[in-house]
Design a protein around this motif. Structure first.
Motif, PDB file in Angstrom:
ATOM      1  N   PRO B 195       0.805  -1.235   0.000  1.00 12.38           N
ATOM      2  CA  PRO B 195       0.000   0.000   0.000  1.00 12.38           C
ATOM      3  C   PRO B 195       0.840   1.288   0.000  1.00 12.38           C
ATOM      4  O   PRO B 195       0.493   2.218  -0.728  1.00 12.38           O
ATOM      5  CB  PRO B 195      -0.863  -0.141   1.257  1.00 12.38           C
ATOM      6  CG  PRO B 195      -1.018  -1.628   1.418  1.00 12.38           C
ATOM      7  CD  PRO B 195       0.318  -2.202   1.015  1.00 12.38           C
ATOM      8  N   PRO B 196       1.956   1.364   0.777  1.00 12.84           N
ATOM      9  CA  PRO B 196       2.734   2.607   0.698  1.00 12.84           C
ATOM     10  C   PRO B 196       3.219   2.899  -0.728  1.00 12.84           C
ATOM     11  O   PRO B 196       3.288   4.058  -1.159  1.00 12.84           O
ATOM     12  CB  PRO B 196       3.936   2.343   1.633  1.00 12.84           C
ATOM     13  CG  PRO B 196       3.461   1.286   2.565  1.00 12.84           C
ATOM     14  CD  PRO B 196       2.490   0.442   1.791  1.00 12.84           C
ATOM     15  N   LEU B 199       0.377   4.294  -2.758  1.00 11.35           N
ATOM     16  CA  LEU B 199       0.173   5.699  -2.371  1.00 11.35           C
ATOM     17  C   LEU B 199       1.170   6.604  -3.095  1.00 11.35           C
ATOM     18  O   LEU B 199       0.794   7.621  -3.681  1.00 11.35           O
ATOM     19  CB  LEU B 199       0.320   5.854  -0.852  1.00 11.35           C
ATOM     20  CG  LEU B 199       0.258   7.289  -0.335  1.00 11.35           C
ATOM     21  CD1 LEU B 199      -1.128   7.896  -0.527  1.00 11.35           C
ATOM     22  CD2 LEU B 199       0.657   7.367   1.140  1.00 11.35           C
ATOM     23  N   TYR B 211      -7.691   6.338  -1.030  1.00  8.65           N
ATOM     24  CA  TYR B 211      -8.329   5.537   0.010  1.00  8.65           C
ATOM     25  C   TYR B 211      -8.024   4.069  -0.245  1.00  8.65           C
ATOM     26  O   TYR B 211      -7.879   3.639  -1.384  1.00  8.65           O
ATOM     27  CB  TYR B 211      -9.848   5.745  -0.004  1.00  8.65           C
ATOM     28  CG  TYR B 211     -10.263   7.086   0.533  1.00  8.65           C
ATOM     29  CD1 TYR B 211     -10.553   7.248   1.884  1.00  8.65           C
ATOM     30  CD2 TYR B 211     -10.342   8.195  -0.307  1.00  8.65           C
ATOM     31  CE1 TYR B 211     -10.918   8.478   2.383  1.00  8.65           C
ATOM     32  CE2 TYR B 211     -10.709   9.436   0.191  1.00  8.65           C
ATOM     33  CZ  TYR B 211     -11.000   9.567   1.535  1.00  8.65           C
ATOM     34  OH  TYR B 211     -11.362  10.790   2.029  1.00  8.65           O
ATOM     35  N   TYR B 212      -7.937   3.324   0.856  1.00  9.14           N
ATOM     36  CA  TYR B 212      -7.647   1.891   0.758  1.00  9.14           C
ATOM     37  C   TYR B 212      -8.682   1.102   1.542  1.00  9.14           C
ATOM     38  O   TYR B 212      -9.118   1.534   2.612  1.00  9.14           O
ATOM     39  CB  TYR B 212      -6.258   1.592   1.351  1.00  9.14           C
ATOM     40  CG  TYR B 212      -6.004   0.109   1.522  1.00  9.14           C
ATOM     41  CD1 TYR B 212      -5.438  -0.632   0.490  1.00  9.14           C
ATOM     42  CD2 TYR B 212      -6.377  -0.564   2.694  1.00  9.14           C
ATOM     43  CE1 TYR B 212      -5.243  -2.008   0.616  1.00  9.14           C
ATOM     44  CE2 TYR B 212      -6.191  -1.930   2.824  1.00  9.14           C
ATOM     45  CZ  TYR B 212      -5.615  -2.647   1.784  1.00  9.14           C
ATOM     46  OH  TYR B 212      -5.425  -4.000   1.902  1.00  9.14           O
ATOM     47  N   PHE B 230      -7.762   0.199  -3.993  1.00 10.96           N
ATOM     48  CA  PHE B 230      -7.316   1.591  -3.864  1.00 10.96           C
ATOM     49  C   PHE B 230      -8.223   2.476  -4.697  1.00 10.96           C
ATOM     50  O   PHE B 230      -8.424   2.211  -5.887  1.00 10.96           O
ATOM     51  CB  PHE B 230      -5.874   1.737  -4.368  1.00 10.96           C
ATOM     52  CG  PHE B 230      -4.893   0.892  -3.607  1.00 10.96           C
ATOM     53  CD1 PHE B 230      -4.169   1.412  -2.547  1.00 10.96           C
ATOM     54  CD2 PHE B 230      -4.708  -0.450  -3.948  1.00 10.96           C
ATOM     55  CE1 PHE B 230      -3.275   0.627  -1.832  1.00 10.96           C
ATOM     56  CE2 PHE B 230      -3.820  -1.244  -3.241  1.00 10.96           C
ATOM     57  CZ  PHE B 230      -3.092  -0.711  -2.181  1.00 10.96           C
ATOM     58  N   LEU B 252      -5.152   6.872   3.000  1.00 10.94           N
ATOM     59  CA  LEU B 252      -3.728   6.510   3.119  1.00 10.94           C
ATOM     60  C   LEU B 252      -2.837   7.723   3.368  1.00 10.94           C
ATOM     61  O   LEU B 252      -1.684   7.581   3.735  1.00 10.94           O
ATOM     62  CB  LEU B 252      -3.248   5.780   1.854  1.00 10.94           C
ATOM     63  CG  LEU B 252      -3.736   4.344   1.682  1.00 10.94           C
ATOM     64  CD1 LEU B 252      -3.069   3.698   0.478  1.00 10.94           C
ATOM     65  CD2 LEU B 252      -3.487   3.504   2.932  1.00 10.94           C
ATOM     66  N   ALA B 257      -1.353   5.928   8.757  1.00 12.07           N
ATOM     67  CA  ALA B 257      -2.182   5.018   7.956  1.00 12.07           C
ATOM     68  C   ALA B 257      -1.423   3.772   7.505  1.00 12.07           C
ATOM     69  O   ALA B 257      -2.018   2.756   7.202  1.00 12.07           O
ATOM     70  CB  ALA B 257      -2.743   5.748   6.733  1.00 12.07           C
ATOM     71  N   MET B 258      -0.097   3.877   7.457  1.00 10.19           N
ATOM     72  CA  MET B 258       0.673   2.753   6.926  1.00 10.19           C
ATOM     73  C   MET B 258       0.999   1.699   7.979  1.00 10.19           C
ATOM     74  O   MET B 258       1.467   0.624   7.656  1.00 10.19           O
ATOM     75  CB  MET B 258       1.980   3.231   6.309  1.00 10.19           C
ATOM     76  CG  MET B 258       1.779   4.054   5.085  1.00 10.19           C
ATOM     77  SD  MET B 258       0.700   3.215   3.921  1.00 10.19           S
ATOM     78  CE  MET B 258       0.441   4.549   2.790  1.00 10.19           C
TER      79      MET B 258
END
Ligand SMILES: C[S@@+](CC[C@H](N)C(=O)[O-])C[C@H]1O[C@@H](n2cnc3c(N)ncnc32)[C@H](O)[C@@H]1O
Lengths: 251, 263
Positions: B195-196, B199, B211-212, B230, B252, B257-258
């Motif tokens: 996810p990072p 982003l 948004y995740y 995502f 995110l 958030a991470m």
């Protein structure tokens, strides 16, 4: 060009690389002269560049292109993308001043390596330093570089994820003294060794050699990737600490 | 929305039987295509993916539509225009994707356009769509960075990316490469981003908010988070397309958030 003009030009530009233009005049670059010299030796002592055609990607201020010319290359084309094209950039002008001061007959042209295709021509040696660290899309850039390589591709790059056995790359951002007065935030990548080996293999290189950076160790890596057409003799200069990391698939 | 099909049930079943299906689609009462994804799975996916958006009157581009489940769902949710695109599965000899799509479209009587085009060749000349569905495609690409850039060029408001993910133990952006058949014994699988990383990439491409949410079938509670969704929102998107993210979604860009992505 008088000495005074040259000194004014040096003072009037931001420099990415520290180039010795006169015995007592070194440009105040981001990358120190000693590191550039060590990288030059690590990359070029391996190859006989006499008569070679060389394309440099991301040349910055041209340190490696000037070195290739000194080492006998017949044609040197220095290119850069962001540092030579971002609004407010002065790196191309700085490089032109340096070439002038050194009397170095290199060609210079802004170029995004993602746009390279075989129509661009081909070069015995293609090289890129600080490669992945400053590319938004290193996959496409490598593909472009491969499409104009005749024999060998030389890469110097940031590395990361080295403890991981899986091939991977990690995103990195940094502010570079290019573009506007405050510099520019540039997004890039740090690949690990398994990834470099795999990507180069998938792009058609049949032999891949690796060594750590000469002064910074494993934080940065040097790669020499050979196309199947490259004569065996080309590998002769690659002694320890270079190691063969060719993927078994490539055979 | 009247079915245009003249086929008897028998003929329809025979045609369904000649195709290997990915999506289960109810074409007639009691006639469901035997997809690798069941009707129930697709229902949950549709709610997770399309739930946040009011699609009425809007345009939707479905990349890698395959049998068309999400194209048809978008149309049913009121989209004014839906363009379904694909190439790999649509031209595949056993998946017969385009044929399957056209069969389903005729049976369902839905007005959805098709374009046979691989995402690696798409650009702004396609136009811009309020919602772009990029579902299950990112990890199939040798160069997903280039294609994500192309997806940005065809997005008018929101780009929705559903993907396999990896390197969840890292808080820094990373993506894992799968040579050959390393992932799921499938040589069309190339990359697993975390996810990072998504982003960073989406931000670099000019999306303002990302948004995740976890995929409804790959939840941490079930021992895996190997797929994620995502939603990347361009500056200036309308509230109907950007304001209805429920508690399953996290911003995110928010501090911290991470953390907590660990598998
Ligand atoms: C896992 S399916 C996803 C189908 C649908 N979007 C969904 O989410 O249910 C992958 C889709 O990506 C498409 N695709 C695009 N490029 C591809 C490639 N290079 N290799 C494999 N599939 C590719 C396939 O045709 C297929 O429709």
């Amino acid at each position: 060009m008088s000495e005074a003009e040259l000194r004014t030009a040096v003072a009037g530009h931001r420099w990415l690389q520290s180039l010795r233009l006169r015995p007592d005049l070194v440009t105040p670059g981001l990358k120190p002269e000693a590191q550039l010299k060590a990288e030059e030796a690590a990359l070029f002592d391996t190859l006989n560049l006499k008569g070679a055609h060389l394309l440099e990607i991301g040349a910055g201020n041209g340190a490696f292109s000037f070195a290739a010319l000194r080492r006998g290359a017949a044609r040197v084309l220095a290119t850069d993308h962001l540092a030579w094209t971002l609004p407010g950039s002065d790196a191309l002008s700085a490089t032109q001043w340096a070439a002038h001061a050194l009397g170095a007959g290199i060609e210079m042209s802004p170029l995004d390596p993602r746009e390279l295709t075989p129509r661009f021509g081909s070069f015995h040696v293609v090289m890129a330093t600080a490669c992945f660290d400053q590319l938004f899309n290193p996959i496409q850039a490598l593909r472009g570089m491969r499409s104009v390589t005749e024999r060998v591709l030389l890469i110097e790059t940031l590395q990361d994820g080295l403890a991981d056995a899986r091939p991977l790359m990690m995103g990195h951002g940094q502010v570079l003294p290019i573009g506007g007065p405050e510099g520019s935030w540039v997004f890039g990548w740090g690949p690990n060794l398994p990834l470099m080996t795999q990507l180069l293999t998938d792009l058609g290189f049949s032999r891949v050699l690796y060594r750590h950076h000469p002064t910074l160790g494993a934080a940065r890596g040097l790669y020499a990737a050979f196309l199947p057409e490259a004569p065996d003799g080309l590998l002769e200069g690659f002694h320890t600490p270079w190691i063969n990391v060719t993927s078994p698939q490539a055979a | 929305m009247t079915p245009q099909s003249e086929l008897s049930d028998q003929e329809l079943l025979a045609r369904i039987g000649r195709i290997t299906w990915f999506h289960s689609l109810e074409l007639r009462p009691g006639i469901v295509t035997p997809g690798a994804k069941s009707l129930a799975v697709l229902r949950r996916e549709e709610e997770a993916l399309l739930g946040p958006f009011d699609l009425r009157g809007r345009s939707v581009l479905d990349i890698g539509a395959w049998n068309g489940a999400f194209s048809f769902a978008s149309k049913r949710r009121g989209a004014a225009r839906v363009l379904a695109t694909d190439e790999f599965a649509w031209t595949h000899p056993t998946y017969k994707g385009l044929e399957s799509f056209e069969l389903a479209r005729a049976e369902l009587g839905l007005e959805v356009e098709t374009l046979q085009l691989d995402p690696t060749r798409m650009d702004a000349s396609l136009g811009q769509f309020d919602l772009v569905l990029f579902l299950g495609v990112f990890y199939h690409l040798f160069d997903p960075i280039d294609v994500l850039q192309r997806m940005r060029a065809v997005t008018g408001q929101v780009l929705l990316v559903e993907t396999h993910q990896d390197a969840l133990e890292r808080e820094e952006p990373a993506m894992v490469f799968y040579p050959g058949r390393t992932l799921a014994n499938d040589d069309t699988n190339w990359w697993g981003p975390n996810p990072p990383l998504m982003l960073h990439l989406l931000r670099q491409l000019g999306f303002a908010r990302i948004y995740y949410r976890d995929h409804p079938h790959y939840l941490p509670a079930e021992g895996s988070r190997t797929r994620g969704i995502f939603a990347a929102i361009l500056p200036g998107a309308e509230p109907a397309m950007s304001a209805h993210f429920g508690i399953e979604w996290r911003d995110l860009g928010a501090a911290g958030a991470m953390r907590d992505f660990r598998p």
